[in-house]
Structure formats: C-alpha cells, structure tokens
Design an enzyme around this catalytic site. Structure first.
Site, PDB file in Angstrom:
ATOM      1  CE  LYS A  22      82.809  51.523  58.630  1.00 52.36           C
ATOM      2  NZ  LYS A  22      82.392  52.660  57.785  1.00 52.36           N
ATOM      3  CG  ASN A  23      78.704  52.045  58.245  1.00 52.17           C
ATOM      4  OD1 ASN A  23      79.751  52.639  58.525  1.00 52.17           O
ATOM      5  ND2 ASN A  23      78.558  51.344  57.124  1.00 52.17           N
ATOM      6  NE  ARG A  91      81.088  60.654  50.745  1.00 51.60           N
ATOM      7  CZ  ARG A  91      79.853  60.800  51.127  1.00 51.60           C
ATOM      8  NH1 ARG A  91      79.414  60.177  52.193  1.00 51.60           N
ATOM      9  NH2 ARG A  91      79.035  61.590  50.449  1.00 51.60           N
ATOM     10  N   PRO A 121      78.645  62.250  46.195  1.00 49.11           N
ATOM     11  CG  PRO A 121      76.821  62.426  44.745  1.00 49.11           C
ATOM     12  CD  PRO A 121      77.953  61.517  45.128  1.00 49.11           C
ATOM     13  CG  ASP A 123      73.148  65.335  45.102  1.00 53.14           C
ATOM     14  OD1 ASP A 123      73.925  64.461  45.547  1.00 53.14           O
ATOM     15  OD2 ASP A 123      72.205  65.066  44.341  1.00 53.14           O
ATOM     16  CG  LEU A 124      70.258  62.920  47.142  1.00 51.02           C
ATOM     17  CD1 LEU A 124      70.344  61.399  47.113  1.00 51.02           C
ATOM     18  CD2 LEU A 124      68.948  63.388  46.486  1.00 51.02           C
ATOM     19  CB  ILE A 328      75.069  50.916  46.020  1.00 49.26           C
ATOM     20  CG1 ILE A 328      74.036  49.840  46.343  1.00 49.26           C
ATOM     21  CG2 ILE A 328      74.935  52.138  46.936  1.00 49.26           C
ATOM     22  CD1 ILE A 328      72.605  50.262  46.358  1.00 49.26           C
TER      23      ILE A 328
HETATM   24  N1  EPU Z   1      74.234  59.633  46.684  1.00 51.86           N
HETATM   25  C1  EPU Z   1      73.908  60.743  45.919  1.00 51.86           C
HETATM   26  N2  EPU Z   1      73.731  61.929  46.550  1.00 51.86           N
HETATM   27  C2  EPU Z   1      73.854  62.073  47.904  1.00 51.86           C
HETATM   28  C3  EPU Z   1      74.179  60.944  48.671  1.00 51.86           C
HETATM   29  C4  EPU Z   1      74.357  59.730  48.048  1.00 51.86           C
HETATM   30  O1  EPU Z   1      73.786  60.646  44.706  1.00 51.86           O
HETATM   31  O2  EPU Z   1      73.651  63.199  48.406  1.00 51.86           O
HETATM   32  C5  EPU Z   1      74.427  58.323  46.035  1.00 51.86           C
HETATM   33  C6  EPU Z   1      75.799  57.722  46.297  1.00 51.86           C
HETATM   34  O3  EPU Z   1      76.770  58.228  45.400  1.00 51.86           O
HETATM   35  C7  EPU Z   1      75.528  56.245  46.110  1.00 51.86           C
HETATM   36  C8  EPU Z   1      74.124  56.084  46.693  1.00 51.86           C
HETATM   37  O4  EPU Z   1      73.535  57.400  46.637  1.00 51.86           O
HETATM   38  O5  EPU Z   1      75.506  55.905  44.754  1.00 51.86           O
HETATM   39  C9  EPU Z   1      74.057  55.566  48.096  1.00 51.86           C
HETATM   40  O6  EPU Z   1      74.962  56.278  48.932  1.00 51.86           O
HETATM   41  P1  EPU Z   1      74.663  56.558  50.458  1.00 51.86           P
HETATM   42  O7  EPU Z   1      74.450  58.013  50.663  1.00 51.86           O
HETATM   43  O8  EPU Z   1      73.608  55.636  50.949  1.00 51.86           O
HETATM   44  O9  EPU Z   1      76.062  56.174  51.126  1.00 51.86           O
HETATM   45  P2  EPU Z   1      76.584  56.777  52.477  1.00 51.86           P
HETATM   46  O10 EPU Z   1      75.448  57.080  53.364  1.00 51.86           O
HETATM   47  O11 EPU Z   1      77.561  57.854  52.212  1.00 51.86           O
HETATM   48  C10 EPU Z   1      76.719  54.554  53.823  1.00 51.86           C
HETATM   49  C11 EPU Z   1      77.794  53.721  54.461  1.00 51.86           C
HETATM   50  C12 EPU Z   1      78.627  53.046  53.378  1.00 51.86           C
HETATM   51  C13 EPU Z   1      77.697  52.182  52.509  1.00 51.86           C
HETATM   52  C14 EPU Z   1      76.568  53.066  51.932  1.00 51.86           C
HETATM   53  C15 EPU Z   1      75.538  52.269  51.145  1.00 51.86           C
HETATM   54  C16 EPU Z   1      78.272  54.886  56.531  1.00 51.86           C
HETATM   55  C17 EPU Z   1      79.237  55.646  57.354  1.00 51.86           C
HETATM   56  N3  EPU Z   1      78.648  54.568  55.289  1.00 51.86           N
HETATM   57  O12 EPU Z   1      77.402  55.541  53.058  1.00 51.86           O
HETATM   58  O13 EPU Z   1      79.536  52.187  54.060  1.00 51.86           O
HETATM   59  O14 EPU Z   1      78.424  51.593  51.464  1.00 51.86           O
HETATM   60  O15 EPU Z   1      75.885  53.735  53.010  1.00 51.86           O
HETATM   61  O16 EPU Z   1      74.971  51.295  51.937  1.00 51.86           O
HETATM   62  O17 EPU Z   1      77.199  54.554  56.987  1.00 51.86           O
HETATM   63  C18 EPU Z   1      81.552  51.038  54.449  1.00 51.86           C
HETATM   64  O18 EPU Z   1      81.175  50.856  55.628  1.00 51.86           O
HETATM   65  O19 EPU Z   1      82.552  50.452  53.960  1.00 51.86           O
HETATM   66  C19 EPU Z   1      80.818  51.991  53.609  1.00 51.86           C
HETATM   67  C20 EPU Z   1      81.336  52.517  52.507  1.00 51.86           C
END
Ligand code: EPU
Length: 420
Positions: A22-23, A91, A121, A123-124, A328
C-alpha cells in the site's frame, strides 16, 4: 458498516501470498502525474486507499484503467487543484503535492485532517518545496504553492521524530523536474521510498542513494512513461507473521521480501519462534514456549511503528513482562484500551507500554481505531476464548487486501457481517 467476527482458538496453518505494498503504491500512483505518457503499475493492492488515490488522479484529469492488480494511468493534462472533498478521506493524498508542483509549477491541495495515531504535520514537506523555490501559503485549509521555476537545493528533511517517509517522497518527486542537483539529507530509507525512486528512474529521473539517508537527484527536463511491479507489502507480511506466531502451527508467506521484514523476524526469533526463510518466502512456526520482548519502534531498518500494535497483541498473552516504546508516533496506543477490554494487562507511561502477559484473552466487542490497531484486534481475537466482534472495519479495508479471506484460508474462523 461491516463488522468482523473472529471465533478464537482455531490454529492457523498453510500458505498465503502477500499483496503489493500500500505505502509504495500510493506515492507511485501519484508519481504517474509527472508525465504525459501512460504508466502501467502491477501488483497494486485492491484497497480503499488505492481506490481513493485513483479517484484523486481521475479528479486531477488523468485517465485510469484498472484490471485486477494492474493500473494504467495516463495524465495527458493535469489540473493543479485537489479540494477537501477529494482528499479528505486519506492522509496520503498529500503525496500529489510534489508531482503537481513539478508538473504544473503550482498546486492547491486541501490539507489532510487529523489522524488518530497522532498529530501528523507536513511542515517538512513544505520546507523542502520552499527550498526548491516554491512560494507557499496555507490558507482556508488549503496549501497553495507556486513556483516560476524549481531549482535544486540542499535540504535536510530530518525532523524531531526522525526522517519523514512521505516528505522524502514528495520532495524527491518535485526535485526530479527541478533545474540542477538536489541533495536530500536525513532522507527516509524505507523500502517504499526505494520503490518510488526505482519507478522514477524508470521514467527517466536521475536519483542516487535510495535506501540511504542522502539522496542525490539530478533534475531532468521531462519524464516518460514506465512499467513497474510494486514491491510486496512488508507490513502485511509482518502482520501475517505475527498471526502465525499468535496461534499458528506453521504459516508460510509467499511473494515476500525477507530482507524487508528482518526487524519483525528477528523479534519473533528472540521471542522463541522458528523462522525459516527462502528467496521469496518465510515460514513461522512455534518452537516451545515464547518469551517476552523489549521493543522500540525506529525508522527503517528498525522495528516499524506500523507493526507495533500487532506485536502488542502477541505480547499480551506471552508470559512475562514486555516493554514496548513507540518513538515515531508516541500516542499510537489506541489499540491497548481495546485489548484491555479483552483482558490484557497493560500500563502506559508516556510513549512506553508495559505489558504483563496473561494466560488468555476473552472475546469482546471492540472498536477499530486505525488500520494497524484493527489488525491487532483481529490477531488478538484469533487466540481469545469466544468471539471477538470488531466494528469500524473500514479501517482494515484501507490497508489489508482481503484480510478475512486470507486468514480464513489459513484456518481462522472469521466472518464479515453487515452491522445495523
Ligand atoms: N513529521 C513531522 N513533520 C512532517 C512529516 C512528519 O514532524 O512534515 C513527523 C510525524 O509526525 C512522525 C514522523 O515525522 O512523528 C514520521 O512521519 P512520516 O512523515 O514518516 O509518516 P508518513 O510519511 O506520513 C508513512 C506511512 C505510515 C507510517 C509512517 C512511518 C504511508 C502512506 N504512510 O507515513 O503508514 O506509519 O510513514 O513509517 O506511507 C500505515 O500504513 O498504517 C501508516 C500509518
């Protein structure tokens, strides 16, 4: 709204095939917006999240054909606006931001809403786009971006909780069509990021360093169509490995990439299970009594946050005291309240859960709160005495392809019923 009923106590055995990730599929579907040519993706899992992404692409002007696991997308013309109605359900819809900025030099995308696993968020992501030259405004719930041109830059994407997966994807997708070279420091190294980089390189991008903390992207003028097989879903694989550990007599996963799930197989080995690995298959079987664990979630290759809930389900009936720390998403513990209703003994302090293994759980009506939490409740139900009735199963359908059918094929007594 459907419910899932799990009748506990039936051991699992046999083999199943792991679906496409999925991801990986979500950002790769978004990346098809980067070219006018047709792209063909295979092993796209049939999930509500991939369906939403297809709807978003269609809204943005792409034509999409889908037949079993193959999705063909052609985005000859692209709209740069994705309103709240279109993106609010998922999301991961934020990952159209990078492709839209690169292709149209502007994008207006509604911000994703809150999420039960914590504050999420972007922001990154925005910091990365800004460094490439985008002017950004966040107003009325939308992100608006505009860039006369995108220029390569050195960008550090490491945040307070480590690297960002979709942030790395998004900035990489914008940088492939920027002028000059972009260096992303503190990049996420998850296999899904590598899969996206592979796909982009097949489209003509020049990306090096995928799988490390430093990505080097040399911008190109345009990208062309490509064909790609999505990698196997390591979290679905991990979930079935834990199911096999919870109540299996020997469960084999096929079409799996063993090196992507070593954090889970190592943990299960440490907990006392027998793991046998071949090229693209893994078998988990019991090996005497199991032991408690100390686990902390980390970015890849550490123990994945997306496997934390399922592991808690296993540890809740493992004799001894296990300690789980969520680094995380520190608030990602909604499943524990439901597991407690089934008899689990857990204390939470900050981001750490201490689990005192009990002899057995008892089936109960429980509520799924997010995708992985729902999977954990199903796993707990497999071993619990009596019937576990899980409501809000639309969370499961977001990310597990036919979970109930696959578990049924392994011998679980699990049924999906229509709720009133
Ligand atoms: N974060 C920030 N700022 C940002 C982005 C992220 O502070 O701009 C923080 C988040 O709040 C978190 C950490 O950085 O504490 C990591 O978040 P990340 O951005 O890596 O998460 P994501 O990319 O939004 C993906 C997966 C998630 C998985 C996370 C961590 C997808 C579609 N989603 O989310 O998957 O938990 O990486 O590995 O790829 C799931 O499949 O159930 C799921 C939630």
């Amino acid at each position: 709204m459907d419910k899932i009923l799990v009748h506990g106590g039936y051991p699992l055995s046999g083999s199943i095939k792991i679906s496409g990730s999925k991801n990986s599929a979500l950002p790769i579907l978004a990346a098809t917006l980067l070219t006018k040519d047709q792209c063909v993706l295979r092993h796209v899992p049939d999930l509500s999240d991939t369906n939403y992404m297809v709807q978003i692409l269609t809204h943005l002007g792409a034509s999409v054909e889908r037949a079993s696991g193959t999705v063909a997308v052609q985005a000859e013309k692209v709209e740069s606006t994705a309103p709240y109605d279109v993106v609010r359900r998922m999301r991961a819809s934020v990952c159209v931001l990078g492709p839209l900025l690169a292709r149209c030099r502007e994008a207006t995308v509604s911000l994703p809403g809150g999420c039960i696993i914590g504050d999420r968020p972007i922001d990154l992501h925005l910091k990365g786009f800004e460094a490439l030259g985008a002017a950004i405004r966040v107003e009325n719930g939308n992100v608006r971006m505009f860039a006369q041109k995108l220029e390569g830059a050195v960008i550090n994407l490491r945040g307070k909780f480590g690297p960002t997966v979709l942030g790395t994807d998004n900035v990489m997708m914008a940088a492939v069509l920027a002028e000059g070279t972009t260096v992303i420091e503190g990049a996420a190294a998850e296999p899904e990021v590598c899969d996206l980089a592979d796909f982009l390189n097949k489209m003509g991008a020049k990306i090096e360093g995928a799988g490390t903390r430093r990505l080097i992207i040399e911008g190109v003028k345009e990208l062309h169509g490509a064909e790609h097989d999505i990698i196997p879903d390591r979290i679905e694989a991990g979930t079935f490995l834990v199911a096999g550990a919870v109540c299996g007599k020997g469960v084999t996963l096929n079409r799996v990439e063993p090196k992507h799930v070593t954090a889970v197989t190592d943990a299960l080995t440490e907990a006392g299970f027998h793991i046998a690995t071949k090229d693209h298959s893994i078998t988990v079987s019991p090996n005497g009594s199991s032991k408690p664990l100390k686990i902390a979630t980390e970015p890849y290759p550490g123990f994945p946050t997306d496997m934390q809930a399922q592991m808690c389900a296993l540890l809740s009936t493992t004799e001894g005291i296990s300690v789980v720390t969520e680094n995380i998403f520190p608030q990602r513990y909604m499943h524990l309240a439901e597991l407690k209703r089934m008899g689990a003994q857990v204390e939470i302090e900050g981001a750490t859960a201490t689990i005192h293994g009990v002899e057995k759980l008892l089936g109960a009506p429980v509520m799924a709160s997010d995708l992985r939490a729902s999977a954990a409740l199903v796993l707990a139900g497999l071993k619990a005495e009596g019937v576990t009735e899980i409501s809000r199963v639309y969370h499961i359908d977001r990310g597990y392809e036919h979970l109930d059918e696959k578990l049924g094929a392994l011998g679980a007594h699990i049924e999906r019923v229509k709720a009133d």
